[in-house]
Write an enzyme that holds these catalytic residues in place. Structure first.
Site, PDB file in Angstrom:
ATOM      1  N   ASP A 110     -23.619 -37.707  54.452  1.00  0.00           N
ATOM      2  CA  ASP A 110     -23.697 -39.110  54.767  1.00  0.00           C
ATOM      3  C   ASP A 110     -24.524 -39.322  55.915  1.00  0.00           C
ATOM      4  O   ASP A 110     -24.970 -40.490  56.083  1.00  0.00           O
ATOM      5  CB  ASP A 110     -22.198 -39.658  54.704  1.00  0.00           C
ATOM      6  CG  ASP A 110     -21.429 -39.076  55.629  1.00  0.00           C
ATOM      7  OD1 ASP A 110     -21.586 -38.478  56.891  1.00  0.00           O
ATOM      8  OD2 ASP A 110     -20.028 -39.185  55.411  1.00  0.00           O
ATOM      9  N   THR A 119     -11.407 -31.309  55.656  1.00  0.00           N
ATOM     10  CA  THR A 119     -11.819 -30.613  54.479  1.00  0.00           C
ATOM     11  C   THR A 119     -10.510 -29.898  53.729  1.00  0.00           C
ATOM     12  O   THR A 119      -9.693 -29.465  54.395  1.00  0.00           O
ATOM     13  CB  THR A 119     -13.083 -29.659  54.826  1.00  0.00           C
ATOM     14  OG1 THR A 119     -13.266 -28.907  53.501  1.00  0.00           O
ATOM     15  CG2 THR A 119     -12.352 -28.586  55.694  1.00  0.00           C
ATOM     16  N   HIS A 164     -24.551 -28.904  52.910  1.00  0.00           N
ATOM     17  CA  HIS A 164     -24.728 -29.557  51.571  1.00  0.00           C
ATOM     18  C   HIS A 164     -25.980 -30.405  51.348  1.00  0.00           C
ATOM     19  O   HIS A 164     -26.145 -31.172  50.182  1.00  0.00           O
ATOM     20  CB  HIS A 164     -23.700 -30.286  50.843  1.00  0.00           C
ATOM     21  CG  HIS A 164     -22.510 -29.205  50.816  1.00  0.00           C
ATOM     22  ND1 HIS A 164     -21.094 -29.665  50.439  1.00  0.00           N
ATOM     23  CD2 HIS A 164     -22.524 -27.818  50.958  1.00  0.00           C
ATOM     24  CE1 HIS A 164     -20.114 -28.367  50.463  1.00  0.00           C
ATOM     25  NE2 HIS A 164     -21.207 -27.344  50.542  1.00  0.00           N
TER      26      HIS A 164
HETATM   27  N1  APR Z   1      -8.865 -37.134  58.963  1.00  0.00           N
HETATM   28  C1  APR Z   1      -8.836 -35.996  58.506  1.00  0.00           C
HETATM   29  N2  APR Z   1      -8.712 -35.413  57.199  1.00  0.00           N
HETATM   30  C2  APR Z   1      -8.403 -36.563  56.566  1.00  0.00           C
HETATM   31  C3  APR Z   1      -8.593 -37.603  56.375  1.00  0.00           C
HETATM   32  C4  APR Z   1      -8.712 -38.399  57.750  1.00  0.00           C
HETATM   33  N3  APR Z   1      -8.412 -39.374  58.174  1.00  0.00           N
HETATM   34  N4  APR Z   1      -8.430 -38.346  55.449  1.00  0.00           N
HETATM   35  C5  APR Z   1      -8.399 -37.675  54.293  1.00  0.00           C
HETATM   36  N5  APR Z   1      -8.420 -36.175  54.943  1.00  0.00           N
HETATM   37  C6  APR Z   1      -8.479 -34.930  54.190  1.00  0.00           C
HETATM   38  C7  APR Z   1      -7.785 -34.685  52.897  1.00  0.00           C
HETATM   39  O1  APR Z   1      -6.292 -34.561  53.366  1.00  0.00           O
HETATM   40  C8  APR Z   1      -8.567 -33.780  52.334  1.00  0.00           C
HETATM   41  O2  APR Z   1      -7.903 -32.307  52.703  1.00  0.00           O
HETATM   42  O3  APR Z   1      -9.736 -34.499  54.181  1.00  0.00           O
HETATM   43  C9  APR Z   1      -9.841 -33.654  52.874  1.00  0.00           C
HETATM   44  C10 APR Z   1     -10.970 -34.175  52.000  1.00  0.00           C
HETATM   45  O4  APR Z   1     -11.213 -33.153  50.902  1.00  0.00           O
HETATM   46  P1  APR Z   1     -12.272 -33.273  49.903  1.00  0.00           P
HETATM   47  O5  APR Z   1     -12.432 -34.717  49.210  1.00  0.00           O
HETATM   48  O6  APR Z   1     -11.922 -32.258  48.907  1.00  0.00           O
HETATM   49  O7  APR Z   1     -13.668 -33.013  50.671  1.00  0.00           O
HETATM   50  P2  APR Z   1     -14.389 -31.882  51.171  1.00  0.00           P
HETATM   51  O8  APR Z   1     -13.381 -30.612  51.399  1.00  0.00           O
HETATM   52  O9  APR Z   1     -15.201 -32.184  52.117  1.00  0.00           O
HETATM   53  O10 APR Z   1     -15.088 -31.341  49.817  1.00  0.00           O
HETATM   54  C11 APR Z   1     -16.130 -30.451  49.882  1.00  0.00           C
HETATM   55  O11 APR Z   1     -16.647 -30.779  47.504  1.00  0.00           O
HETATM   56  O12 APR Z   1     -17.275 -32.173  45.968  1.00  0.00           O
HETATM   57  C12 APR Z   1     -18.079 -31.352  46.995  1.00  0.00           C
HETATM   58  O13 APR Z   1     -19.905 -31.216  47.783  1.00  0.00           O
HETATM   59  C13 APR Z   1     -18.697 -31.954  47.801  1.00  0.00           C
HETATM   60  O14 APR Z   1     -18.948 -31.477  50.296  1.00  0.00           O
HETATM   61  C14 APR Z   1     -17.977 -31.987  49.259  1.00  0.00           C
HETATM   62  C15 APR Z   1     -17.297 -30.471  48.917  1.00  0.00           C
END
Ligand code: APR
Length: 255
Positions: A112, A196, A127
């Site tokens: 983003d 993450t 990414h």
């Molecule tokens: N602060 C911190 N963490 C948070 C918050 C917050 N306010 N809100 C949600 N989370 C956490 C959730 O608990 C979860 O563990 O953020 C995480 C988001 O996880 P995903 O949606 O799986 O995102 P991410 O880990 O970045 O995904 C990895 O997957 O779809 C692909 O390429 C895409 O870069 C992405 C990759």
């Protein structure tokens, strides 16, 4: 040691703040959760589905080959959403951290661009970026901030279809960026992992590589993840709250 109203070395946050102040090399890995408080939906949380499609079903070369318009509609929707939001206090705290640590590398899975907008400079967008397009014909990469995009977008140079310049499931990360990330992880004394789910490779392994090379691990996430058991400090909270508190604590550590 000087008296401070905030500094209390007995709390985990103050303990981490002190360790960070003493560290020379620190790495942070961020994921979609760091942008959640800006209003960008995470992939695997509530709001992760778009028209009932999972990201794993749209962010693939196969999906783009089968239905490029559908994939572009999804990216166009996300670009429209991201264009309206701003960095949150978590992004800004990470940008500040860069000034408090001699060598700080921010590795993000987010496409983003909000870390750069918040002021982070040493950022590895492993990414890619949702604000770049790549030609499927001539390979030309260009910044493209049009919102909405014409659907479908074509290359000005050769006329072939453009695609988002992001890494899809099944695709390799940019080798130069990966190499730089490896090096930072190998040398890190402390690694912060924020927002993450820790399930998408290779980023999911980064914390374990860093730990094997001697880094202490910190997790900031409201929910436990597969990485939680390996972490030396775990803060079950929002990155937009924990990271600013950490920065505030760092600034009160007597140096
Ligand atoms: N602060 C911190 N963490 C948070 C918050 C917050 N306010 N809100 C949600 N989370 C956490 C959730 O608990 C979860 O563990 O953020 C995480 C988001 O996880 P995903 O949606 O799986 O995102 P991410 O880990 O970045 O995904 C990895 O997957 O779809 C692909 O390429 C895409 O870069 C992405 C990759």
């Amino acid at each position: 040691m000087a008296e401070s109203p905030i500094y209390n070395p007995s709390t985990p946050l103050a303990d981490l703040a002190q360790s960070l102040r003493q560290a020379q090399r620190v790495v942070a890995l961020t994921g979609a959760g760091v942008s959640a408080e800006s209003g960008v939906p995470t992939f695997r949380g509530p709001g992760g589905l778009w028209r009932n499609h999972r990201p794993e079903d749209l962010a693939t070369p196969q999906a783009f080959k089968r239905d490029p318009r559908l994939v572009w509609e999804w990216y166009d929707w996300r670009r429209g959403l991201i264009a309206k939001v701003s960095p949150n206090p978590g992004h800004r705290a990470l940008a500040d951290l860069e000034h408090l640590v001699p060598e700080f590398t921010l590795i993000t899975q987010n496409v983003d661009g909000l870390h750069r907008l918040a002021g982070s400079r040493n950022v590895l967008e492993i990414h890619g970026s949702i604000w770049e397009v790549r030609c499927t014909g001539c390979g030309r990469v260009a910044e493209d901030r049009r919102v909405p995009l014409p659907l479908m977008p074509y290359c000005e140079a050769c006329g072939a279809l453009l695609r988002p310049n992001v890494v899809w499931f099944g695709e390799a990360l940019d080798p130069a960026r990966l190499q730089t990330a490896h090096e930072a992880l190998r040398l890190a004394e402390i690694m912060l992992v924020a927002g993450t789910s820790g399930v998408v490779q290779p980023a999911a392994s980064f914390a374990l590589w860093a730990k094997e090379s001697g880094a202490r691990l910190v997790e900031i996430n409201p929910d436990p993840t597969p990485l939680t058991p390996y972490c030396d400090w775990v803060f079950q909270g929002k990155s937009g709250e924990v990271l600013p508190a950490l920065l505030a604590a760092m600034k009160t550590v007597p140096v």
